[in-house]
Design an enzyme around this catalytic site. Structure first.
Site, PDB file in Angstrom:
ATOM      1  N   LEU A 130       0.822  -1.213   0.000  1.00 15.99           N
ATOM      2  CA  LEU A 130       0.000   0.000   0.000  1.00 15.99           C
ATOM      3  C   LEU A 130       0.855   1.263   0.000  1.00 15.99           C
ATOM      4  O   LEU A 130       0.397   2.342   0.346  1.00 15.99           O
ATOM      5  CB  LEU A 130      -0.959  -0.012   1.205  1.00 15.99           C
ATOM      6  CG  LEU A 130      -1.868  -1.242   1.282  1.00 15.99           C
ATOM      7  CD1 LEU A 130      -2.693  -1.234   2.567  1.00 15.99           C
ATOM      8  CD2 LEU A 130      -2.798  -1.312   0.059  1.00 15.99           C
ATOM      9  N   SER A 132       3.538   2.213   1.860  1.00 14.59           N
ATOM     10  CA  SER A 132       3.912   2.866   3.117  1.00 14.59           C
ATOM     11  C   SER A 132       5.243   3.601   2.948  1.00 14.59           C
ATOM     12  O   SER A 132       5.461   4.638   3.583  1.00 14.59           O
ATOM     13  CB  SER A 132       4.019   1.831   4.229  1.00 14.59           C
ATOM     14  OG  SER A 132       5.005   0.867   3.904  1.00 14.59           O
ATOM     15  N   ASP A 177       3.824   5.730  -7.354  1.00 15.05           N
ATOM     16  CA  ASP A 177       3.436   5.823  -5.943  1.00 15.05           C
ATOM     17  C   ASP A 177       3.602   7.244  -5.410  1.00 15.05           C
ATOM     18  O   ASP A 177       2.698   7.808  -4.783  1.00 15.05           O
ATOM     19  CB  ASP A 177       4.265   4.851  -5.092  1.00 15.05           C
ATOM     20  CG  ASP A 177       4.076   3.402  -5.519  1.00 15.05           C
ATOM     21  OD1 ASP A 177       3.127   3.137  -6.275  1.00 15.05           O
ATOM     22  OD2 ASP A 177       4.883   2.555  -5.106  1.00 15.05           O
TER      23      ASP A 177
END
Ligand code: GLA
Length: 389
Positions: A130, A132, A177
């Site tokens: 996800l 992080s 990202d």
């Protein structure tokens, strides 16, 4: 709202106070700035951002908070288990979580690289696919940038975090990202053509269910850099036949059979993933614009099969979750992010979400001996300054 969402809501309400009080306890003074940044899921367009293709991520409503104050050398503490306090100078990467912050300070230049005091709190699981790491790096870029007297915008935050992760930490990631984590608009997904930078904000009022495989991936040490090298090798071989080919994603789907015949295995399968995923991602954007969720779901599921068979970045736990979800009525699902573990995303039928998610979790528990906690994610906003003293 499902039970899965409740602890998170409670966490977020207290996160700012929590990171400020950790900073005070650790350093005996208040932070000068607190910034935060979200995690993300990628709806579809996997392993395309370093192959010149489109991606379709959105930021999720779980975040990482970074509180910062001036310091000589770097001191870092985290409220999260598994992140021991670190005290260090700048210098080269030392292989722990401080690298993401020190890498950001280095990328910001002289004004930030002398040091800082840092406290971190997060409700993003590490290794869950996800992002992080992008959340930490982007939040650190916002906090340290502000500490150095600047107000970097989303593009600059994304670029700083990218350079920290790519050049300093050594993960040969693309820019997806950092881009979504820094610049996401609440309630939307971002369709991004990574070759040109052309970006379209797509309203995304839907809930996507996230289930962790429980297999933690480690990017720098895992298959990620190896896959990227395979893609670069495949591109150089394709250019022997198509000298002006800009990227693997630019390969004409009509030329795919010829490319597959020319390439040695497994490079043929890697290229098939890139070319078919590029087509799926463009169709997914169109489906999203029409609100055609069943079609979007089918594209996600086909994307998962491609990761499993062709890119070989899936794990049995993810294959099981997607398969079980489809059996219980999901519209579609796939592994999201780099792979080799992490999380799957599922589109579940309206009104039956919690029921289906529970059935899938129970089936997973029977097979793997542990019960994953499904949770609903909605598209959230990107990086922000939460406090400036
Ligand atoms: C990781 C990388 C991204 C992207 C994805 C796969 O999340 O950081 O740049 O390559 O994997 O799509």
């Amino acid at each position: 709202m499902s039970p899965g969402a409740l602890p998170n809501t409670a966490f977020q309400a207290g996160a700012l106070e929590r990171v400020i009080s950790l900073f005070r306890r650790s350093y005996g003074t208040a932070p000068a700035v607190v910034a935060s940044a979200p995690g993300r899921v990628n709806l579809i367009g996997e392993h395309l951002d370093y192959n010149g293709g489109p991606v379709l991520p959105f930021a999720i409503d779980r975040r990482t908070w970074v509180a910062a104050g001036a310091g000589e050398g770097f001191e870092l503490v985290s409220a999260e288990p598994g992140f021991p306090a670190v005290r260090r100078e700048g210098g080269g990467p030392q292989g722990d979580w401080s690298d993401y912050v020190v890498g950001v300070a280095g990328a910001l230049g002289e004004a930030a690289s002398a040091g800082a005091r840092i406290a971190v709190a997060s409700d993003l699981a590490v290794g869950a696919g996800l992002s992080s790491s992008a959340a930490l790096a982007v939040a650190a870029a916002a906090a340290l940038g502000r500490l150095a007297g600047r107000s970097p915008g989303p593009d600059s935050l994304a670029d700083t975090a990218f350079r920290a992760e790519h050049d300093y930490v050594g993960v040969r990631c693309g820019r997806m990202d950092q881009t979504i984590v820094a610049g996401a608009a609440d309630g939307t997904a971002l369709y991004l053509e990574t070759a040109t930078g052309a970006a379209v904000t797509c309203p995304f009022p839907y809930t996507v269910w996230i289930m962790a495989t429980g297999v933690e991936h480690v990017l720098a040490a895992g298959g990620y850099n190896a896959r990227r090298a395979e893609c670069e090798h495949a591109l150089s071989l394709c250019r022997e036949r198509w000298p002006r080919l800009a990227s693997l994603a630019a390969l004409d789907p009509d030329s795919l059979p010829e490319a597959l015949a020319r390439l040695p295995t497994p490079l043929d399968r890697r290229v098939r993933h890139v070319v078919t995923e590029t087509a799926r991602t463009r169709r997914a954007r169109a489906a999203l614009e029409r609100g055609a969720l069943a079609e979007l779901g089918a594209l996600l599921t086909a994307g998962h099969a491609s990761l499993r068979e062709d890119f070989e970045s899936s794990v049995p736990e993810a294959d099981f979750l997607v398969h079980a979800a489809l059996e219980h009525g999901a519209l579609g699902g796939r592994l999201t992010g780099a792979g080799w573990g992490g999380s799957v995303i599922l589109l579940l039928p309206d009104g039956h979400e919690w029921e289906v998610a529970s059935e899938v979790a129970a089936a997973f528990a029977l097979r793997f001996g542990r019960t994953p906690a499904p949770w609903p994610a909605r598209a959230a906003g990107g990086a922000r300054l939460d406090l400036v003293a």
